[in-house]
Scaffold this active site. Structure first.
Site, mmCIF file in Angstrom:
data_model
loop_
_atom_site.group_PDB
_atom_site.id
_atom_site.type_symbol
_atom_site.label_atom_id
_atom_site.label_comp_id
_atom_site.label_asym_id
_atom_site.label_seq_id
_atom_site.Cartn_x
_atom_site.Cartn_y
_atom_site.Cartn_z
ATOM 1 N N PHE A 76 -20.982 1.683 -32.864
ATOM 2 C CA PHE A 76 -21.176 1.415 -34.290
ATOM 3 C C PHE A 76 -20.992 -0.050 -34.658
ATOM 4 O O PHE A 76 -21.408 -0.480 -35.719
ATOM 5 C CB PHE A 76 -20.205 2.269 -35.127
ATOM 6 C CG PHE A 76 -18.788 1.759 -35.138
ATOM 7 C CD1 PHE A 76 -18.416 0.718 -35.981
ATOM 8 C CD2 PHE A 76 -17.824 2.285 -34.296
ATOM 9 C CE1 PHE A 76 -17.120 0.217 -35.988
ATOM 10 C CE2 PHE A 76 -16.523 1.803 -34.295
ATOM 11 C CZ PHE A 76 -16.177 0.759 -35.138
ATOM 12 N N LYS B 167 -30.736 5.760 -28.562
ATOM 13 C CA LYS B 167 -29.896 6.607 -29.419
ATOM 14 C C LYS B 167 -28.841 5.698 -30.051
ATOM 15 O O LYS B 167 -27.827 5.371 -29.445
ATOM 16 C CB LYS B 167 -29.206 7.725 -28.629
ATOM 17 C CG LYS B 167 -28.593 8.748 -29.581
ATOM 18 C CD LYS B 167 -27.311 9.351 -29.123
ATOM 19 C CE LYS B 167 -26.089 8.547 -29.289
ATOM 20 N NZ LYS B 167 -25.576 8.318 -30.658
ATOM 21 N N GLU C 202 -24.429 7.276 -34.310
ATOM 22 C CA GLU C 202 -24.663 8.188 -35.439
ATOM 23 C C GLU C 202 -23.968 7.683 -36.705
ATOM 24 O O GLU C 202 -24.274 8.125 -37.806
ATOM 25 C CB GLU C 202 -24.215 9.616 -35.079
ATOM 26 C CG GLU C 202 -22.725 9.821 -34.830
ATOM 27 C CD GLU C 202 -22.246 9.415 -33.435
ATOM 28 O OE1 GLU C 202 -22.884 8.551 -32.797
ATOM 29 O OE2 GLU C 202 -21.208 9.945 -32.994
ATOM 30 N N SER D 85 -16.799 2.895 -26.069
ATOM 31 C CA SER D 85 -15.394 2.871 -25.644
ATOM 32 C C SER D 85 -15.277 3.186 -24.144
ATOM 33 O O SER D 85 -16.161 3.817 -23.561
ATOM 34 C CB SER D 85 -14.613 3.892 -26.462
ATOM 35 O OG SER D 85 -15.211 5.161 -26.295
ATOM 36 N N CYS E 56 -15.612 -5.839 -29.374
ATOM 37 C CA CYS E 56 -15.107 -5.708 -28.001
ATOM 38 C C CYS E 56 -14.615 -7.056 -27.494
ATOM 39 O O CYS E 56 -13.946 -7.126 -26.482
ATOM 40 C CB CYS E 56 -16.198 -5.175 -27.090
ATOM 41 S SG CYS E 56 -17.532 -6.336 -26.888
ATOM 42 N N GLU F 14 -6.571 0.093 -27.229
ATOM 43 C CA GLU F 14 -7.471 -0.757 -28.006
ATOM 44 C C GLU F 14 -7.387 -0.284 -29.465
ATOM 45 O O GLU F 14 -7.748 0.852 -29.768
ATOM 46 C CB GLU F 14 -8.905 -0.596 -27.484
ATOM 47 C CG GLU F 14 -9.887 -1.529 -28.154
ATOM 48 C CD GLU F 14 -11.338 -1.266 -27.763
ATOM 49 O OE1 GLU F 14 -11.702 -0.104 -27.520
ATOM 50 O OE2 GLU F 14 -12.110 -2.244 -27.714
HETATM 51 P P1 NAD Z 1 -17.874 5.379 -28.825
HETATM 52 O O1 NAD Z 1 -17.578 5.347 -27.372
HETATM 53 O O2 NAD Z 1 -17.144 6.342 -29.671
HETATM 54 O O3 NAD Z 1 -19.439 5.694 -29.071
HETATM 55 C C1 NAD Z 1 -20.447 4.939 -28.451
HETATM 56 C C2 NAD Z 1 -21.687 5.806 -28.289
HETATM 57 O O4 NAD Z 1 -21.380 6.895 -27.427
HETATM 58 C C3 NAD Z 1 -22.195 6.400 -29.595
HETATM 59 O O5 NAD Z 1 -23.600 6.343 -29.599
HETATM 60 C C4 NAD Z 1 -21.695 7.839 -29.551
HETATM 61 O O6 NAD Z 1 -22.568 8.738 -30.194
HETATM 62 C C5 NAD Z 1 -21.640 8.138 -28.068
HETATM 63 N N1 NAD Z 1 -20.526 9.045 -27.710
HETATM 64 C C6 NAD Z 1 -19.291 9.089 -28.289
HETATM 65 N N2 NAD Z 1 -18.541 10.018 -27.668
HETATM 66 C C7 NAD Z 1 -19.297 10.568 -26.691
HETATM 67 C C8 NAD Z 1 -19.072 11.557 -25.706
HETATM 68 N N3 NAD Z 1 -17.910 12.199 -25.614
HETATM 69 N N4 NAD Z 1 -20.072 11.867 -24.855
HETATM 70 C C9 NAD Z 1 -21.254 11.219 -24.935
HETATM 71 N N5 NAD Z 1 -21.532 10.260 -25.851
HETATM 72 C C10 NAD Z 1 -20.565 9.935 -26.713
HETATM 73 O O7 NAD Z 1 -17.699 3.875 -29.365
HETATM 74 P P2 NAD Z 1 -17.747 3.361 -30.867
HETATM 75 O O8 NAD Z 1 -16.512 3.807 -31.556
HETATM 76 O O9 NAD Z 1 -19.059 3.630 -31.469
HETATM 77 O O10 NAD Z 1 -17.685 1.767 -30.613
HETATM 78 C C11 NAD Z 1 -16.502 1.082 -30.400
HETATM 79 C C12 NAD Z 1 -16.204 0.892 -28.933
HETATM 80 O O11 NAD Z 1 -17.273 0.201 -28.305
HETATM 81 C C13 NAD Z 1 -14.976 0.015 -28.702
HETATM 82 O O12 NAD Z 1 -14.229 0.581 -27.662
HETATM 83 C C14 NAD Z 1 -15.554 -1.322 -28.300
HETATM 84 O O13 NAD Z 1 -14.701 -2.134 -27.522
HETATM 85 C C15 NAD Z 1 -16.758 -0.886 -27.532
HETATM 86 N N6 NAD Z 1 -17.734 -1.965 -27.432
HETATM 87 C C16 NAD Z 1 -17.899 -2.565 -26.222
HETATM 88 C C17 NAD Z 1 -18.779 -3.624 -26.089
HETATM 89 C C18 NAD Z 1 -18.955 -4.301 -24.760
HETATM 90 O O14 NAD Z 1 -19.958 -4.972 -24.589
HETATM 91 N N7 NAD Z 1 -18.040 -4.145 -23.831
HETATM 92 C C19 NAD Z 1 -19.530 -4.053 -27.197
HETATM 93 C C20 NAD Z 1 -19.363 -3.398 -28.415
HETATM 94 C C21 NAD Z 1 -18.458 -2.341 -28.525
#
Ligand code: NAD
Length: 501
Positions: free
Chosen positions: A153, A177, A180, A230, A285, A387
C-alpha cells in the site's frame, strides 16, 4: 453500492469492468476515515481470465520490435507528466501522505518509465567472432512470457511501476495485483498506459487479497513473480512461487539504522533523520526508524532532534494548508502503532516526543499518530525487533563506531543504513562493514533510483535479481547463446554428398 464510491474495475484483455457478486474490502481516505471505494476480492477464476488474456497477447507483443515497444513508453511518460497533478491527488487521497510526498512517489514512478524507454540498449547481446575457427558465438535476451506483480500500500504509484514497465518493454505481458488498500492510482496509471497505445492484454489488472495472490503464484502460465510487501508474506511468496517453478524477486520489510557520529553537522543530520524517520509517516521500507547516537552526539544532536520532532505538524493532506505529515493507512494500523509505542514505554523506553493522543481540528476521524521518539531503546525490546511502519523513531546509544556497526549488523533485515559524519575514514569503515544493500553517507534515505538496483539484503529480500536497473532487465528475460558455423556451398552437406554417390 453507494454512488459516491470510486469504481475499482479490473482490466482483462483491454476490457475494463467491475466485478460484482464477490466480497469487497474498503479503501479509505486516511485523512478523514471515509470509505472512498470498495475493492473486489477476485477469485481464482478471475485470475485465470487475466492470465489467459496476458498469455494470448504475448506472441504478438514479443514479436513487436524492442524499439517499437519503447516508443509506447515515450508516449506513456508524456501522458504521466500531463496527468501528474491528478495522479498526485489520487495518491494522496487513498494513501494519506502529503502532496509533496505524493509528488515524489509519482516522480519516482515516472523515472522507471524513463528507464524503460532506454531498455532496448540493455537488451543487446554479445558476440564473439571466431570463438573457435569459423565458429561465431552470440547471446540474445528473450522475454519469459506472462509475469505478475503484487504490490504493497505504501507507494501506490511507484511500486507497480518498479515492475511492469521493465517486464513489458522486455516483451513480456503482465498481470498486476495492486494493494487492495490503494487500487485507485494504479488503475489511473494503467488507463494512461492503454491511452499511450499499449495493445490489449499486454497489461492486465486484477484485485484482491490472499486467494487472488495464491492463484497467481500457482498458475501454470505465470513465469515470473515480482513482489513487494512485508517480510512474512515476501518469504511465503518466494517459497510458493519457486516451488511452482517461477522466477521470483520478493522484497520484504525492514528496520533501517542511521548512525549519528559526534562530528556530524547538527543541522543537516537532524534534517536527514527527521525526513528518514517521519517522511510518509514512517510508512517506508527505507524509513530510518532507528537512530544510533554515538558518544557525544547525545549532547550535540539529541536536543535539536527532539525539538524538531515536537514541531512536526500532523494533519489531513487532502486539503490546504498541507501539514508536515499525514495519517497512517488504516484505523487498525494506527491502533497497532499506538500499541507498539505503549509496549515500548512499558518495556523501559523514554518518550521525549509523544505523538499519542493527537487531536486534529476538522478531521476527527482520520488515522493520525503524531511524530514520536522512543529513547534509550534496548535491543531486546519489542519496538527494536518489529517493523513499526509508523512515525516512531527509536533512539539507541552506543559508545563508538564499532559498537554502532555491530548493533546494526545484528538486524535480521538489510535494506538500508546511513551514517552522518564529517570523517571520511568513519564513512569508509561504515560503508565497508555494514551488512545491508543500500548505504547512505550523509543521506538519510539511500533508496536507489530507477537506474540502480533496489538492493535489499537478508530478510528484506528473497531472490537473486533485484528490481530496477540492469538486474530488472535480467530478471524479466532469459538468455540464449547461439554458436554458428557456415560451410561453403556443398561442403559438409550430407545430402549433397549422398546425392553424388
Ligand atoms: P503486505 O505484506 O501486507 O501486503 C503486500 C501485498 O501482499 C498486498 O498486495 C496484499 O494484498 C498481499 N498479501 C497480504 N497478505 C498476504 C498473504 N497472507 N498471502 C498472499 N498475499 C498477501 O504489505 P503492506 O502492508 O501492503 O506494505 C507494507 C510492507 O511492505 C512493509 O513491511 C514494508 O517494509 C514493505 N515494503 C517493502 C519494500 C521493499 O522494497 N523492500 C517497499 C515498500 C514496502
Amino acid at each position: 453500492m453507494n454512488k459516491t464510491l470510486n469504481p475499482v474495475p479490473v482490466c482483462f484483455g483491454g476490457e475494463w469492468r467491475e466485478i460484482k457478486d464477490v466480497a469487497t474490502t474498503p479503501v479509505h481516505n486516511p485523512s478523514t476515515g471515509d470509505v472512498i471505494a470498495e475493492t473486489p476480492l477476485c477469485t481464482a477464476a478471475h485470475v485465470n481470465e487475466a492470465v489467459e488474456a496476458a498469455a494470448a497477447a504475448f506472441p504478438g507483443w514479443m514479436e513487436t520490435p524492442a524499439v517499437e515497444r519503447a516508443r509506447v513508453f515515450f508516449k506513456f511518460k508524456a501522458l504521466l507528466e500531463e496527468n501528474f497533478d491528478d495522479l498526485v491527488r489520487s495518491n494522496t487521497r487513498e494513501h494519506g501522505k502529503t502532496v509533496v510526498e505524493s509528488r515524489g512517489d509519482v516522480k519516482r514512478g515516472i523515472e522507471m518509465v524513463e528507464f524503460a524507454c532506454g531498455v532496448p540498449s540493455l537488451l543487446m547481446g554479445e558476440t564473439l567472432e571466431n570463438l573457435a575457427r569459423g565458429i561465431d558465438c552470440e547471446t540474445i535476451r528473450q522475454p519469459l512470457g506472462v509475469c505478475a506483480g503484487i504490490t504493497p500500500f505504501n507507494f501506490p504509484c511507484m511500486v507497480p511501476l518498479w515492475m511492469y514497465p521493465v517486464a513489458i518493454v522486455c516483451g513480456n505481458t503482465f498481470v498486476l495485483k495492486p494493494s487492495e488498500k490503494v487500487p485507485l492510482t494504479a488503475i489511473k496509471v494503467g488507463k494512461l498506459f492503454e491511452q499511450a497505445g499499449l495493445p490489449k492484454g499486454v497489461l492486465n489488472i486484477v484485485h484482491g487479497g490472499r486467494d487472488c495472490v495464491h492463484a497467481l503464484l500457482t498458475h501454470p502460465k505465470v513465469r515470473a513473480i515480482s513482489f513487494v510487501g512485508s517480510t512474512p508474506v515476501a518469504k511465503y511468496i518466494y517459497e510458493t512461487g519457486t516451488k511452482h517453478g517461477k522466477r521470483v524477486q520478493s522484497n520484504g520489510g525492514a528496520k533501517n539504522f542511521t548512525l549519528l557520529m559526534p562530528d556530524a553537522d547538527v543541522e543537516n543530520s537532524t534534517r536527514g533523520v527527521i525526513e528518514a524517520a517521519f517522511g510518509c509517516a514512517g510508512e517506508r521500507c527505507m524509513a530510518g526508524s532507528t537512530a544510533v547516537v554515538v558518544g557525544a552526539a547525545e549532547k550535540t544532536i539529541m536536543p535539536t532532534l527532539v525539538e524538531a520532532t515536537r514541531r512536526i505538524k500532523v494533519g489531513p493532506t487532502d486539503r490546504d494548508p498541507q501539514p508536515d505529515m499525514g495519517a497512517v493507512i488504516t484505523r487498525q494500523h494506527r491502533d497497532r502503532v499506538l500499541q507498539l509505542i505503549e509496549t515500548g514505554v512499558k518495556e523501559g523506553a523514554k518518550i521525549p516526543a509523544d505523538g499519542r493522543g493527537v487531536k486534529i481540528n476538522g478531521a476527527p476521524n482520520g488515522f493520525f499518530v503524531g511524530a514520536t521518539i522512543l529513547d534509550h531503546v534496548q535491543p531486546g525490546m519489542t519496538v527494536a525487533k518489529e517493523e513499526v511502519f509508523g512515525p516512531v523513531l527509536n533512539v539507541m546509544h552506543m559508545e563508538d563506531l564499532d559498537a554502532a556497526i555491530e548493533l546494526a549488523n545484528k538486524s535480521a533485515y538489510g535494506n538500508g543504513a546511513s551514517i552522518f559524519t564529517r570523517s571520511g575514514k568513519a564513512a569508509r569503515e561504515f560503508k565497508h562493514r555494514i551488512k545491508c544493500g543500500m548505504v547512505g553517507i550523509n543521506i538519510g534515505v539511500p533508496a536507489s533510483m530507477a537506474w540502480f538496483p533496489f538492493n535489499g539484503w537478508n530478510e528484506s529480500f528473497f531472490g537473486d535479481l533485484h528490481m530496477q536497473g540492469r538486474e530488472g532487465v535480467q530478471f524479466f528475460t532469459q538468455q540464449k547463446v547461439t554458436m554458428s558455423r557456415w560451410f561453403s556451398f556443398g561442403e559438409g552437406d550430407v545430402w549433397h554428398t549422398e546425392a553424388k554417390k
